[in-house]
Design an enzyme around this catalytic site. Structure first.
Site, PDB file in Angstrom:
ATOM      1  N   GLU A 183       9.913  -9.709  73.417  1.00 52.02           N
ATOM      2  CA  GLU A 183       9.387 -11.007  72.989  1.00 52.02           C
ATOM      3  C   GLU A 183       9.363 -12.026  74.116  1.00 52.02           C
ATOM      4  O   GLU A 183       8.529 -12.920  74.143  1.00 52.02           O
ATOM      5  CB  GLU A 183      10.210 -11.539  71.814  1.00 52.02           C
ATOM      6  CG  GLU A 183       9.621 -12.765  71.159  1.00 52.02           C
ATOM      7  CD  GLU A 183      10.205 -13.024  69.773  1.00 52.02           C
ATOM      8  OE1 GLU A 183      10.296 -14.207  69.401  1.00 52.02           O
ATOM      9  OE2 GLU A 183      10.566 -12.062  69.077  1.00 52.02           O
ATOM     10  N   LYS A 184      10.303 -11.891  75.067  1.00 51.63           N
ATOM     11  CA  LYS A 184      10.394 -12.856  76.164  1.00 51.63           C
ATOM     12  C   LYS A 184      10.972 -12.164  77.398  1.00 51.63           C
ATOM     13  O   LYS A 184      11.619 -11.115  77.296  1.00 51.63           O
ATOM     14  CB  LYS A 184      11.230 -14.075  75.771  1.00 51.63           C
ATOM     15  CG  LYS A 184      12.485 -13.758  75.003  1.00 51.63           C
ATOM     16  CD  LYS A 184      13.123 -15.013  74.448  1.00 51.63           C
ATOM     17  CE  LYS A 184      14.274 -14.685  73.503  1.00 51.63           C
ATOM     18  NZ  LYS A 184      13.802 -14.102  72.222  1.00 51.63           N
ATOM     19  N   ASP A 189      12.287  -9.703  68.694  1.00 56.86           N
ATOM     20  CA  ASP A 189      13.393 -10.128  67.836  1.00 56.86           C
ATOM     21  C   ASP A 189      13.346  -9.406  66.493  1.00 56.86           C
ATOM     22  O   ASP A 189      12.273  -9.105  65.964  1.00 56.86           O
ATOM     23  CB  ASP A 189      13.341 -11.642  67.605  1.00 56.86           C
ATOM     24  CG  ASP A 189      13.765 -12.413  68.837  1.00 56.86           C
ATOM     25  OD1 ASP A 189      14.270 -11.789  69.793  1.00 56.86           O
ATOM     26  OD2 ASP A 189      13.581 -13.645  68.856  1.00 56.86           O
ATOM     27  N   ASP A 219      13.172  -9.740  63.331  1.00 59.57           N
ATOM     28  CA  ASP A 219      12.818 -10.556  62.173  1.00 59.57           C
ATOM     29  C   ASP A 219      11.313 -10.477  61.950  1.00 59.57           C
ATOM     30  O   ASP A 219      10.596  -9.773  62.668  1.00 59.57           O
ATOM     31  CB  ASP A 219      13.266 -12.015  62.354  1.00 59.57           C
ATOM     32  CG  ASP A 219      12.721 -12.671  63.616  1.00 59.57           C
ATOM     33  OD1 ASP A 219      11.732 -12.151  64.179  1.00 59.57           O
ATOM     34  OD2 ASP A 219      13.279 -13.686  64.052  1.00 59.57           O
ATOM     35  N   TYR A 242      26.607 -13.685  74.879  1.00 59.40           N
ATOM     36  CA  TYR A 242      25.314 -14.078  74.314  1.00 59.40           C
ATOM     37  C   TYR A 242      25.525 -15.107  73.207  1.00 59.40           C
ATOM     38  O   TYR A 242      26.340 -14.902  72.312  1.00 59.40           O
ATOM     39  CB  TYR A 242      24.613 -12.832  73.752  1.00 59.40           C
ATOM     40  CG  TYR A 242      23.253 -13.106  73.173  1.00 59.40           C
ATOM     41  CD1 TYR A 242      22.219 -13.570  73.977  1.00 59.40           C
ATOM     42  CD2 TYR A 242      22.995 -12.875  71.832  1.00 59.40           C
ATOM     43  CE1 TYR A 242      20.958 -13.808  73.458  1.00 59.40           C
ATOM     44  CE2 TYR A 242      21.730 -13.113  71.297  1.00 59.40           C
ATOM     45  CZ  TYR A 242      20.727 -13.581  72.120  1.00 59.40           C
ATOM     46  OH  TYR A 242      19.483 -13.819  71.585  1.00 59.40           O
ATOM     47  N   ARG A 262      23.977 -16.008  70.578  1.00 62.65           N
ATOM     48  CA  ARG A 262      23.703 -15.657  69.189  1.00 62.65           C
ATOM     49  C   ARG A 262      24.031 -14.190  68.905  1.00 62.65           C
ATOM     50  O   ARG A 262      23.342 -13.514  68.164  1.00 62.65           O
ATOM     51  CB  ARG A 262      22.237 -15.953  68.851  1.00 62.65           C
ATOM     52  CG  ARG A 262      21.957 -17.435  68.749  1.00 62.65           C
ATOM     53  CD  ARG A 262      20.480 -17.716  68.601  1.00 62.65           C
ATOM     54  NE  ARG A 262      19.773 -17.587  69.861  1.00 62.65           N
ATOM     55  CZ  ARG A 262      18.524 -17.992  70.063  1.00 62.65           C
ATOM     56  NH1 ARG A 262      17.859 -18.545  69.090  1.00 62.65           N
ATOM     57  NH2 ARG A 262      17.934 -17.841  71.221  1.00 62.65           N
TER      58      ARG A 262
END
Length: 523
Positions: A7-8, A101, A103, A317, A319
């Site tokens: 994603e990034k 991610d 989700d 990290y 999260r």
């Protein structure tokens, strides 16, 4: 070649480190067998109306509503280069691993690129919500089939298309209907109901009239010891919060206490408790602390925590999904039952059912709008219900799930299903009452001739309410929490992504039409 789609860039670097993909090229990392590339969030966006038909660039009522005959996505100009890199890599790949991610939105970011590039090869899913090395190794050893998470992409498409249809059509319609307003009248599927919640809350605050209540305390002495006792008034004298609102009753209790002179202790409960050392910060707790101590914003704290983790390697990290802390935090929404209103209208004509007090899709509570109370527990963390052990709890002997108060998103519970159930019970307790210190719309109704709505929800009361699980497992029966034995692991009801949904059923009573038999009620 196996292509990992992240994603990034930071996510790609962490995965590449574990996969030993150290060779760097423009827009991706690779070794002899794997390539890791990345997005910058969404590389594609929904096409504008004028992309379908140039005539739609002009806002005219006769063009509404516009529903695209076939949905289109366009490449965002600022990330066009990266999209072309991914498109080229897909032509060279033998298999794709979605590593965005874990989700709905992460799934959509990757799948829309695969659809746009017409990828028809095998797809696997790397499912992880923490980027520490141990979590990545564990997830790589348990790659999921791509089909298992494809429904998340469908949900993401539905959300994006619903946003587009409502936003584009309603914004144009409202702007054209109100030409006296200078500028665009923006309407959104989420923003407009949310704005209504804020406005209604402001109106409630403006209309609020303080109401006095009374409490009677007595300092009792026995030998060298003393303790404070509190009078428990009869429920007939109390409001929904259990506070005495009849001054005469409080004064009468005070007079009786002064005349008695002595009191008899009927029961004593003694318990030994341990206070553990504080757990490591969660991101939300860190943001709250930094806001209170130094006035820092949530995004500023997140940016610093991310740099400490990625650049300086000084922290874990921010999260990470570790289970060392008993504290869990969940957001929660209470939405009006979608089909309840139409179903009730149909059966009401025959006198067989009562009309519910909820409206379809009405957002009665959105925790992300109730930021102060939901994230910090203010002011309910100081209420007697929150401070008194054994008061307002969900659970039974040997299987305590959690407290109703404070009605906030944090809960000390290691079991994810039990934590979610208590959070749901808190929201039900909140929305079925009026005048609570939260931003919400009360789900209440007034009695009238031949119609009696239910009383506020009380935990554990199966006559008052029941829950039916919808996600992750749809059940055919209803029950109250706890809904199993003390030894039940609830393994079949655990959601891997931590997301749960229930329908709250409550009993409404109304008179049947004359000459017919009352069969049942819903709502």
């Amino acid at each position: 070649m196996q292509l990992y789609l992240c994603e990034k860039p930071s996510q790609a670097r962490d995965i590449a480190r574990v996969l030993d993909a150290r060779n760097r090229s423009d827009g991706y990392l690779h070794n002899a067998t794997v390539t890791i590339t990345w997005c910058f969030g969404h590389l594609l966006s929904m096409a504008a109306p004028e992309d379908y038909d140039p005539a739609l660039k002009h806002w005219r009522a006769e063009h509404l509503p516009f529903i695209p005959p076939a949905w289109r996505l366009v490449i965002r100009p600022e990330v066009r280069k990266q999209f072309r890199i991914i498109e080229k890599l897909l032509k060279q790949a033998d298999a794709v691993v979605i590593a965005t991610d874990a989700d709905r939105e992460g799934e959509t970011i990757a799948r829309e690129i695969l659809e746009q590039c017409r990828w028809r090869g095998p797809v696997q899913r790397l499912w992880l919500s923490a980027l520490d090395e141990a979590s990545i190794h564990k997830a790589l050893a348990a790659l999921r089939p791509g089909d298992s998470t494809f429904p998340l992409y469908q949900a993401g498409l539905a959300r994006a298309r619903a946003d587009w249809l409502v936003g584009i059509n309603m914004t144009r319609a409202c702007t054209l209907m109100n030409r006296r307003h200078k500028g665009v009248l923006s309407v959104g599927r989420v923003q407009t109901p949310t704005l209504r919640l804020v406005v209604e809350r402001d109106r409630e605050i403006a209309r609020f009239t303080p109401r006095p209540w009374w409490r009677v305390d007595a300092r009792l002495h026995t030998g060298d010891n003393s303790f404070l006792a509190q009078w428990q008034p009869d429920s007939a004298y109390c409001d929904d919060e259990g506070r005495c609102i009849r001054e005469s009753a409080a004064r009468e209790a005070t007079a009786r206490l002064q005349q008695a002179g002595t009191a008899l202790v009927l029961d004593v409960t003694t318990r030994r408790e341990k206070t553990p050392p504080p757990q490591a910060f969660t991101l939300s707790a860190l943001q709250q602390t930094c806001s209170k101590q130094w006035g820092m914003g949530a995004q500023e704290v997140l940016d610093i925590a991310q740099r400490l983790y990625e650049t300086h390697k000084a922290t874990t990290y921010p999260r990470t999904a570790n289970q060392h802390s008993k504290i869990r935090f969940k957001n929660a929404d209470a939405i009006g039952f979608p089909a309840g209103d139409e179903l009730a209208k149909f059966f009401t004509r025959f006198g067989y059912i009562c009309s519910p007090s909820s409206q379809p899709f009405e957002p009665y509570f959105l925790s992300q709008m109730d930021t102060l109370a939901w994230r910090s527990g203010v002011p309910e963390m100081t209420y007697p219900q929150a401070l008194t052990p054994g008061l307002r709890e969900v659970g039974k002997s040997g299987d305590m799930w959690g407290n109703i108060y404070p009605r906030a998103g944090a809960i000390s519970q290691t079991h994810d299903y039990k934590a979610a159930a208590v959070i749901a019970q808190r929201v039900a307790d909140l929305v079925t009452r009026t005048g609570q210190p939260h931003i919400y719309t009360p789900l209440t109704a007034s009695s009238r001739a031949g119609y009696w709505p239910p009383s506020p929800v009380i935990e554990g009361d199966s006559v008052n309410h029941r829950w039916q699980m919808l996600t992750p497992k749809k059940t055919a029966s209803c029950s109250v929490f706890p809904d199993g034995s003390a030894t039940d692991t609830y393994a079949d009801k655990l959601a891997e992504d931590g997301a749960y949904a229930w329908t709250l059923w409550r009993p409404y009573k109304c008179c049947p039409r004359r000459g017919q038999t009352f069969l049942g009620s819903t709502g």
